[in-house]
Design an enzyme around this catalytic site. Structure first.
Site, PDB file in Angstrom:
ATOM      1  N   VAL A  11     -20.656 -22.482 -94.618  1.00  0.00           N
ATOM      2  CA  VAL A  11     -21.034 -23.896 -94.444  1.00  0.00           C
ATOM      3  C   VAL A  11     -22.378 -24.155 -95.119  1.00  0.00           C
ATOM      4  CG1 VAL A  11     -21.663 -25.667 -92.762  1.00  0.00           C
ATOM      5  CG2 VAL A  11     -19.698 -24.172 -92.324  1.00  0.00           C
ATOM      6  N   LEU A 152     -15.090 -28.706 -92.925  1.00  0.00           N
ATOM      7  CA  LEU A 152     -14.711 -27.917 -94.099  1.00  0.00           C
ATOM      8  C   LEU A 152     -13.650 -26.882 -93.726  1.00  0.00           C
ATOM      9  CD1 LEU A 152     -18.307 -27.178 -95.490  1.00  0.00           C
ATOM     10  CD2 LEU A 152     -16.867 -29.189 -95.897  1.00  0.00           C
ATOM     11  N   LYS A 206     -16.262 -33.465 -83.544  1.00  0.00           N
ATOM     12  CA  LYS A 206     -15.932 -32.196 -84.201  1.00  0.00           C
ATOM     13  C   LYS A 206     -14.959 -31.395 -83.340  1.00  0.00           C
ATOM     14  CE  LYS A 206     -16.165 -28.418 -86.628  1.00  0.00           C
ATOM     15  NZ  LYS A 206     -15.504 -28.264 -87.930  1.00  0.00           N
ATOM     16  N   PHE A 251      -0.191 -30.194 -91.423  1.00  0.00           N
ATOM     17  CA  PHE A 251      -0.376 -29.357 -90.231  1.00  0.00           C
ATOM     18  C   PHE A 251       0.867 -29.269 -89.371  1.00  0.00           C
ATOM     19  CE2 PHE A 251      -4.377 -27.470 -88.764  1.00  0.00           C
ATOM     20  CZ  PHE A 251      -5.037 -27.488 -89.969  1.00  0.00           C
ATOM     21  N   GLY A 259      -5.448 -19.094 -86.405  1.00  0.00           N
ATOM     22  CA  GLY A 259      -6.566 -18.147 -86.292  1.00  0.00           C
ATOM     23  C   GLY A 259      -7.782 -18.720 -86.986  1.00  0.00           C
ATOM     24  N   CYS A 262     -12.760 -20.896 -86.620  1.00  0.00           N
ATOM     25  CA  CYS A 262     -13.053 -22.197 -85.996  1.00  0.00           C
ATOM     26  C   CYS A 262     -12.124 -22.584 -84.854  1.00  0.00           C
ATOM     27  CB  CYS A 262     -13.025 -23.276 -87.072  1.00  0.00           C
ATOM     28  SG  CYS A 262     -14.346 -23.049 -88.245  1.00  0.00           S
ATOM     29  N   LYS A 265     -12.496 -20.645 -81.618  1.00  0.00           N
ATOM     30  CA  LYS A 265     -13.855 -20.858 -81.063  1.00  0.00           C
ATOM     31  C   LYS A 265     -13.982 -22.282 -80.533  1.00  0.00           C
ATOM     32  CE  LYS A 265     -17.118 -21.428 -84.280  1.00  0.00           C
ATOM     33  NZ  LYS A 265     -17.666 -22.794 -84.186  1.00  0.00           N
TER      34      LYS A 265
END
Ligand code: UDX
Length: 435
Positions: A11, A152, A206, A251, A259, A262, A265
């Protein structure tokens, strides 16, 4: 503007290199001397298409530099981006040590009127905690703190940065919002909507976006399971779903589970935050659980075809968590390898970019230097990551090298008829077994 980026992961590095394409002087700051030395010599430690060229362009153009010296670069900065990692702790909460260490390192060095931008993915309320911390260490109110989350995708980070669907700017005052809008003016085309909001909303956007995508994936993987039990075909079903713009076609590709660094988490972080706030998200909890179960049992789909106690040789093509990245963090492919090994299989693994990560995650023994080496003599073949290199394989040639003839395509990269023509027994996701 004079911009400093703290953190040179995918990032931070992408943010620095992209902002340097605008009318800005950018310095990427990190505490890792080795990494900074390598970057200064044009060695980019991560695999991101287009990043090498942008870094080279910025360095050659003289407006992108790398440093470990906060004293030298921070005092003159107008804007400092915090782009350090916020890995999940044991309880699923994001660890913010690096964020606050970075804030501490810049807060007293910044000139009055500068802006700190939190780009790292952080829990709701972090902007406020950072503001308090800055006020405490400086003893003044001269620094504004803005939340500017990134969206991203690994393997597409540069194009996602320069062509975003939106730019989210979370600030309490107009002036700070305007400064970040001005910063991006010479970097990102005006066509990308700028969404000015408050910091908590920016922080939650986010998590909510990523968790929604993860829920969508867990849902489509469950529908794929239903297809397998009812003779329906997932590609037909998702085409019939996705043409509705409220659902969208993206998607909806089934696989071995999601996996990466991101989704796991961020879904855990959202779940913990929702539970802590007394508004527990049962939907995100279910998506996490469905995904975890799916990843754990993909290997069973292979081993059920071998008698207990036998030790089949299984080739696994792909270890990264998705194609076009070298990242194996939280990769379902690694779960598949571990599951096969636990069930007694001898595994042979190849991936175009992820072998370094694979070495760390599964050791040296299973690693092969090519597809040919991995499939040689194998009783079964598993496609775990959707690399183009695998989709282009000549299945007849692969079949001739193998001892067995079973192909488990956990990314649906092949057409069942191609596998049948190659004399292979083909198993995939969400499709009835017709051959
Ligand atoms: C994601 C978000 O897309 C990005 O906006 C956010 O900033 C970071 O997290 P990334 O983790 O790089 O990006 O990967 P992404 O391309 O979103 O894929 C995530 C996981 O979902 C991967 O394991 C991928 O294989 C899986 N996936 C994705 C599917 O199984 N099917 C799909 O159709 C899409």
């Amino acid at each position: 503007m004079n911009v400093v980026i703290v953190g040179t992961g995918y990032v931070g590095l992408v943010t620095g290199a992209c902002i340097a394409t605008g009318d800005h002087e950018v310095t990427c700051l990190d505490i890792d001397e080795e990494k900074i030395a390598a970057l200064s010599n044009g060695v980019i430690p991560i695999h991101e298409p287009g990043l090498d060229a942008l870094v080279e362009q910025g360095v050659a153009g003289g407006n992108l530099a790398f440093s470990t010296d906060a004293d030298a670069v921070v005092p003159g900065a107008d804007v400092v981006f915090i782009a350090v990692g916020t890995p999940a702790g044991l309880n699923g909460q994001p660890q913010l040590d690096a964020v606050f260490a970075s804030v501490d390192s810049v807060a007293t060095r910044l000139g009055a009127g500068a802006t700190i931008v939190i780009k790292s993915t952080v829990p709701i309320g972090t902007n406020s905690a950072v503001s308090d911390r800055v006020r405490e260490v400086r003893g003044d109110d001269e620094i504004s703190v803005v939340s500017n989350p990134e969206f991203l995708r690994q393997g597409a980070a540069v194009s996602d940065f320069l062509n975003p669907d939106r730019i989210v700017i979370g600030a309490w005052d107009e002036e700070s919002t305007q400064r970040i809008i001005d910063l991006y003016a010479s970097v990102i085309d005006d066509s990308a909507p700028r969404l000015a909001t408050d910091p908590p909303s920016a922080e939650l956007i986010k998590y909510a976006a990523n968790s929604f995508l993860a829920v969508k994936l867990s849902f489509v993987n469950e529908i794929a399971d239903l297809c397998e039990q009812t003779g329906a075909s997932i590609a037909e079903v998702t085409a019939g779903m996705g043409t509705d713009p409220r659902i969208g076609n993206a998607f909806l590709n089934p696989g071995p589970g999601y996996g990466g660094s991101c989704f796991p988490k961020d879904t855990s972080a959202l779940l913990r935050a929702s539970q802590g706030a007394g508004a527990p998200s049962r939907i995100v909890a279910a998506a996490i659980d469905a995904n975890r179960t799916r990843r754990r049992h993909m290997a069973d789909r292979v081993m059920v075809h071998f008698d207990a106690g036998t030790t089949p040789v299984v080739a696994v093509l792909g270890v990264t968590f998705k194609a076009n990245t070298d990242d194996v963090r939280e990769s379902p492919a690694i779960d598949i390898v571990h599951g096969l090994m636990r069930a007694g299989a001898t595994v042979k693994v190849y991936d175009p970019e992820g072998m370094e990560g694979a070495r760390r995650a599964i050791g040296e023994d299973p690693l092969c230097g090519s597809v040919e080496e991995a499939v040689e003599g194998a009783d079964a073949l598993v496609i775990a990551t959707e690399w183009d290199e695998f989709a282009k394989l000549d299945l007849r040639a692969v079949s001739e090298r193998m001892k067995g003839s079973m192909l488990f395509d956990f990314r649906n990269i092949f057409d069942p008829s191609d596998a049948a023509e190659a004399g292979m027994t083909y198993y995939s996701i969400g499709r009835p077994i017709r051959n």
